[in-house]
Enzyme design. Structure first.
Site, mmCIF file in Angstrom:
data_model
loop_
_atom_site.group_PDB
_atom_site.id
_atom_site.type_symbol
_atom_site.label_atom_id
_atom_site.label_comp_id
_atom_site.label_asym_id
_atom_site.label_seq_id
_atom_site.Cartn_x
_atom_site.Cartn_y
_atom_site.Cartn_z
ATOM 1 C CG ASN A 50 -1.978 0.965 1.321
ATOM 2 O OD1 ASN A 50 -2.458 1.207 2.411
ATOM 3 N ND2 ASN A 50 -2.394 1.553 0.221
ATOM 4 C CG ASN A 53 -8.422 7.946 0.090
ATOM 5 O OD1 ASN A 53 -7.789 6.999 0.555
ATOM 6 N ND2 ASN A 53 -9.442 8.515 0.742
ATOM 7 C CB CYS A 59 -3.846 5.891 6.288
ATOM 8 S SG CYS A 59 -3.096 4.869 5.000
ATOM 9 N N GLY A 60 -3.858 2.905 8.192
ATOM 10 C CA GLY A 60 -3.031 1.999 9.008
ATOM 11 C C GLY A 60 -1.655 1.765 8.413
ATOM 12 C CG ASN A 110 -10.713 4.280 7.981
ATOM 13 O OD1 ASN A 110 -10.823 3.433 8.873
ATOM 14 N ND2 ASN A 110 -9.863 4.147 6.997
ATOM 15 C CG HIS A 135 -13.019 -0.252 7.264
ATOM 16 N ND1 HIS A 135 -12.115 -0.416 6.243
ATOM 17 C CD2 HIS A 135 -12.484 0.703 8.077
ATOM 18 C CE1 HIS A 135 -11.078 0.375 6.440
ATOM 19 N NE2 HIS A 135 -11.273 1.077 7.538
ATOM 20 C CD GLU A 180 -7.329 1.758 0.784
ATOM 21 O OE1 GLU A 180 -7.347 3.006 0.830
ATOM 22 O OE2 GLU A 180 -6.336 1.074 1.069
ATOM 23 N NE ARG A 181 -13.608 7.139 2.823
ATOM 24 C CZ ARG A 181 -13.928 7.702 3.985
ATOM 25 N NH1 ARG A 181 -15.148 8.160 4.180
ATOM 26 N NH2 ARG A 181 -13.047 7.757 4.974
ATOM 27 C CB CYS A 195 -6.810 -1.652 3.404
ATOM 28 S SG CYS A 195 -7.791 -0.380 4.204
ATOM 29 C CB THR A 213 -8.153 1.332 8.565
ATOM 30 O OG1 THR A 213 -8.231 1.561 7.143
ATOM 31 C CG2 THR A 213 -7.325 2.423 9.234
ATOM 32 N N GLY A 214 -8.480 -1.527 7.144
ATOM 33 C CA GLY A 214 -9.390 -2.573 6.672
ATOM 34 C C GLY A 214 -9.069 -3.928 7.285
#
Ligand SMILES: N[C@H](CCC[C@H](N)C(=O)O)C(=O)O
Length: 270
Positions: free
Chosen positions: A11, A62, A71-72, A149, A151, A200-201, A209, A211-212
């Site tokens: 990422n 983004n 953003c992780g 954020n 998910h 991702e958005r 991702c 956070t995902g």
């Protein structure tokens, strides 16, 4: 503008040291530098800024220029950049984000950070259990989780077989999610491993991702499908997620890599 290209399990973002560089229109700069043909090529732009209340502040944009709250994979690279480039001199730091202050515990080798554990805070359930939406021509059950954020997690048998380029936008822009949403498609492998892809958005499918991965791990733990410590396997690599039920805080551990440094002429944007 001077920049550093970094990635967290694939990422990848363009990082700018905003202690030294000034960016007037980060939304437009993110769209320009993210373009993999006319720009640098990345999933977006991340600014490392001064902070009044923490060691530094992360602002994340983004690919489409929209600003994310957290953003992780990005924050692990922010911590690495801050330590390796002398903004901080401790391996334990706090980073201010739009989703609050996050604590980072970093490990280094030969004076450079190689891995970071992020306290992602207390995750929040944002859907009914269960809740269904009609998307991509079918009624699908999802689990809504926020880690600062939004998910939406979907359990599927064949993660690799999904045509995300085709179906991703419908999930991202569904009316159920007024601020749009990051969508994770998850296969539980066993009680300690899950496989995940993400649309991702604002960036489309990314190779990972953070956070995902955190959100899908927490959802799987809530559903009793996995232990409270799990490995999330993504296209670009793996993340370790641990949910400390006593404190309620969830922790994400993974690598952070500096790929190259460069300079780009933004006058085309003026
Ligand atoms: N697209 C996300 C931000 C980036 C998240 C992801 N790259 C991560 O590592 O957490 C959003 O708009 O909420």
């Amino acid at each position: 503008m001077k920049f550093t290209k970094m990635q967290g399990i694939g990422n990848d973002y363009v990082y700018v040291n905003a202690f030294e560089e000034k960016i007037d229109d980060p939304n437009a700069v993110s769209r320009f530098v993210s373009d993999r043909h006319f720009g640098i090529g990345s999933d977006g732009l991340i600014m490392i800024c001064p902070s009044e209340i923490a060691d530094c502040r992360m602002r994340m944009f983004n690919e489409d220029g929209s600003e994310g709250a957290m953003c992780g994979n990005g924050i692990r690279c922010v911590g690495k950049y801050a330590y390796d480039h002398g903004i901080v001199d401790s391996l334990e730091i706090d980073v201010e984000t739009k989703a609050g202050i996050k604590h980072l515990s970093m490990t280094s080798e030969n004076g450079k950070v190689v891995a970071v554990t992020v306290d992602m805070g207390v995750p929040e359930l944002t859907s009914e259990l269960p809740e269904k939406i009609h998307v991509n021509g079918q009624d699908l059950e999802f689990t809504g989780i926020s880690v600062g954020n939004p998910h939406a997690i979907y359990y599927v048998e064949d993660v690799d077989g999904l045509d995300l380029e085709k179906i991703g936008p419908d999930f991202e822009n569904h009316e159920r999610f007024p601020d749009r949403v990051n969508s994770e498609f998850v296969r539980v492998i066993d009680r300690e491993h899950v496989q995940m892809r993400v649309w991702e958005r604002g960036s489309g499918e990314t190779w990972a991702c953070g956070t995902g991965a955190t959100a899908c791990a927490v959802a799987s733990m809530m559903h009793g499908l996995v232990e409270d410590e799990v490995e999330v396997q993504l296209k670009g690599g793996n993340l370790q997620i641990r949910w400390d039920r006593e404190s309620g805080h969830v922790f994400m551990t993974g690598p952070a890599v500096e790929v190259f440094n460069g300079e780009i002429d933004l006058s085309a944007l003026m």
